[in-house]
Enzyme design. Structure first.
Site, short mmCIF file in Angstrom:
data_model
loop_
_atom_site.label_atom_id
_atom_site.label_comp_id
_atom_site.label_asym_id
_atom_site.label_seq_id
_atom_site.Cartn_x
_atom_site.Cartn_y
_atom_site.Cartn_z
N LYS A 199 0.85 -1.20 0.00
CA LYS A 199 0.00 0.00 0.00
C LYS A 199 0.88 1.24 0.00
CE LYS A 199 -1.92 2.54 3.14
NZ LYS A 199 -1.74 3.89 2.54
N THR A 254 5.53 5.95 14.76
CA THR A 254 5.61 4.99 15.86
C THR A 254 4.21 4.63 16.35
OG1 THR A 254 7.77 5.80 16.47
CG2 THR A 254 6.56 4.67 18.20
N GLY A 257 2.85 2.16 13.96
CA GLY A 257 3.65 0.94 14.14
C GLY A 257 3.13 0.10 15.31
N GLU A 274 9.81 0.20 10.82
CA GLU A 274 10.86 1.22 10.72
C GLU A 274 10.17 2.54 11.04
OE1 GLU A 274 12.74 4.00 9.55
OE2 GLU A 274 12.93 3.24 7.49
N CYS A 308 13.39 9.79 8.88
CA CYS A 308 13.26 9.17 10.19
C CYS A 308 14.56 9.26 10.97
CB CYS A 308 12.81 7.73 10.03
SG CYS A 308 13.67 6.90 8.70
N GLU A 405 9.70 13.97 17.88
CA GLU A 405 10.06 13.99 16.47
C GLU A 405 9.25 15.08 15.76
OE1 GLU A 405 8.88 10.63 13.81
OE2 GLU A 405 10.95 10.78 13.14
#
Ligand code: NAI
Ligand code: MG
Length: 503
Positions: A199, A254, A257, A274, A308, A405
């Site tokens: 995707k 994250t 994830g 990742e 990242c 981040e």
């Protein structure tokens, strides 16, 4: 500094590609979403709609996974020789270079990155990744084992291991390196003999759809690779949870994830992740500043900070602090900010309104929490999603800009006295562990610090160097598993032991 040079003239093929509503590749056929819906693809330099891509949902995911399952179980991909597989994958790399300019234009238009970078980095690295992985097809051997088996004295055995593809792989990728992230994931999966449903990111579907055409042209059989487009919750989530998917490979936030790891726990799919980062970049007094200053600027400003592993927390020893901050601030002020399709652009827009708002929110929090700005701190222009390259000083450890981040061209500069345990504590004091850097002329110190930075990659006297042979991935909440290098195959191959009683 802004730029207003003439934009690159789009190739006729690129105009045609964006001029037509795009389709997705499922089982070797180009299809619309079963719902008939499309979503708009936006040029981040202007905010204008430039193309339409199918809004895939669960029904499309089901069709794509069924195709990948059939291709895995009975299709040609698992049956052709490793050498044949390698040749097809190699050809993908060749064709990426044949369509280099087309891909670079799509990338600059859709993602906003400078076309000079898309040509020289994204496209070339994607081609090289496929060709590096092509070479592994013929080398993914098992081992012959020397058994002792103490409880069957006198009986001999012949035992060996086979390395077999895990099966159907779901791959979900982000928008920061649309083509390259597709390559990082597709190359090793195909080399392993897996079949794939990928995707693409809803912000940047164009180059991945072009890559799907290239894969067909290279001879990837129907169903072996299915490329779909759609949103995270309605297309990504059903893909990640599909019972016929053996493994999920994800790159992104994250937060998502963790959702994927949770979804996969129901049937214990293999998962690699990742994720985010807040990478420390350390400059010591004895560094060669002719290298360290431009490199530290590149560590954060490359791809507009949308990396990242961006070197977003600078730690500068006090003897060179003022000079380094002034040097990076000067680079920031002089960077040419403009549309990706302007060949003189050094920094393009952020990818979307959402990311622009997110990064702007961080800048505001920095102001509210009392930070100072040696450069940048605001948007550039009044249309598109441009943010000025920004250097923040007067940083405290409790500031959001230091902790979280940002995923924009924003670096914090922190002064330290000695390269001691306290420096390493600060460098490692983050939930992330993706990248890091250290600049010094003292090789012994460099290696000692590299060993103590708790991240998947450490660069010494350089930054943002990637190679298909060099594994990449995260410690801590930056992820699970590694991409690239030989290590990536740990994620796509199962090891089977075969034991033969010889009597
Ligand atoms: P995201 O994690 O939401 O999106 C990445 C991919 O995941 C996209 O293809 C998206 O459609 C898909 N996705 C989203 N929700 C999903 C779900 N519930 N199930 C399955 N797939 C799903 O990231 P987003 O929202 O684009 O960016 C947010 C932040 O994430 C950024 O500000 C940045 O901090 C971080 N990020 C990190 C990246 C990296 O390279 N590690 C890349 C992109 C974003
Ligand atoms: Mg999201």
């Amino acid at each position: 500094m802004t730029t207003d040079a003439p934009l690159v003239e789009l190739l006729p093929n690129v105009k045609a590609f964006i001029g037509e509503k795009r389709k997705m590749l499922i089982d070797g056929k180009w299809v619309t979403a079963k719902s008939g819906e499309f979503f708009e693809v936006v040029n981040p330099a202007t905010g204008e709609v430039i193309a339409h891509a199918p809004s895939g949902g669960k029904a499309d995911v089901d069709a794509a996974v069924a195709a990948a399952k059939r291709a895995f179980e009975s299709g040609p991909w698992g049956k052709i020789t490793p050498a044949e597989r390698g040749k097809i994958i190699w050809r993908i790399g060749d064709l990426i270079m044949k369509y280099q300019e087309e891909l670079a234009q799509l990338e600059a238009l859709d993602n906003g990155k400078p076309i000079s970078v898309a040509r020289a980095a994204d496209v070339v690295l994607a081609a090289e990744l496929f060709q590096y992985m092509a070479g592994w097809c013929t080398k993914l051997d098992g081992r012959v084992l020397n058994l002792s088996v103490p409880y069957t004295p006198g009986v001999e055995y012949h035992a060996y291991t086979r390395r077999e593809p895990v099966g159907v792989v779901a791959q979900i990728i982000p928008w920061n390196f649309p083509l390259l992230m597709a390559a990082w994931k597709l190359g090793p999966a195909l080399a392993s003999g897996c079949t794939v449903v990928m995707k693409l990111a809803e912000e940047t579907p164009l180059s991945g759809l072009k890559l799907a055409e290239i894969m067909q042209e290279a001879g990837v059989p129907d169903g072996a690779v299915n490329i779909i487009t759609g949103f995270g919750e309605t297309c990504g989530a059903p893909l990640a949870a599909h019972p016929d998917v053996a493994k999920v490979a994800f790159t992104g936030s994250t937060e998502v994830g963790k959702l994927i790891a949770r979804a996969a726990s129901n049937d214990l799919k293999k998962v690699t992740l990742e994720l985010g980062g807040k990478s420390p970049n350390i400059i010591l007094n004895d560094a060669d500043l002719n290298i360290a200053i431009p490199s530290a600027a590149n560590a954060i400003f490359f791809n507009h900070g949308q990396c990242c592993c961006a070197g977003s927390r600078l730690f500068i020893q006090e003897g060179v602090y003022d000079e380094v901050v002034a040097g990076i601030a000067e680079i920031a002020r002089n960077m040419k900010v403009g549309p990706g399709l302007d060949p003189t652009t050094e920094m393009g827009p952020l990818v979307s309104q959402v990311q622009f708002d997110r990064v702007s929110g961080f800048l505001k929090s920095g102001i509210d929490q009392g930070a100072s700005f040696a450069a940048g701190g605001a948007r550039v222009g009044d249309k598109g999603y441009f943010v000025a390259p920004t250097v923040i000083t007067n940083v405290r450890e409790d500031m959001k800009v230091y902790q979280e981040e940002i995923f924009g061209p924003v670096v914090t500069a922190t002064r330290f006295k000695d390269a001691d345990d306290e420096l390493l504590r600060m460098a490692n004091d983050t939930i992330y562990g993706l990248g890091g850097g250290v600049y010094t002329r003292d090789i012994s110190k460099a290696h000692k610090i590299a060993a103590r930075i708790r991240t998947g990659t450490v660069w010494i006297n350089t930054y943002n160097i990637f190679d298909a042979s060099m594994p990449f991935g995260g410690f801590k909440q930056s992820g699970w598993g590694r991409e690239m290098g030989v290590e990536v195959f740990n994620n796509y191959l199962e090891t089977k032991s075969v034991c033969v009683g010889l009597g």
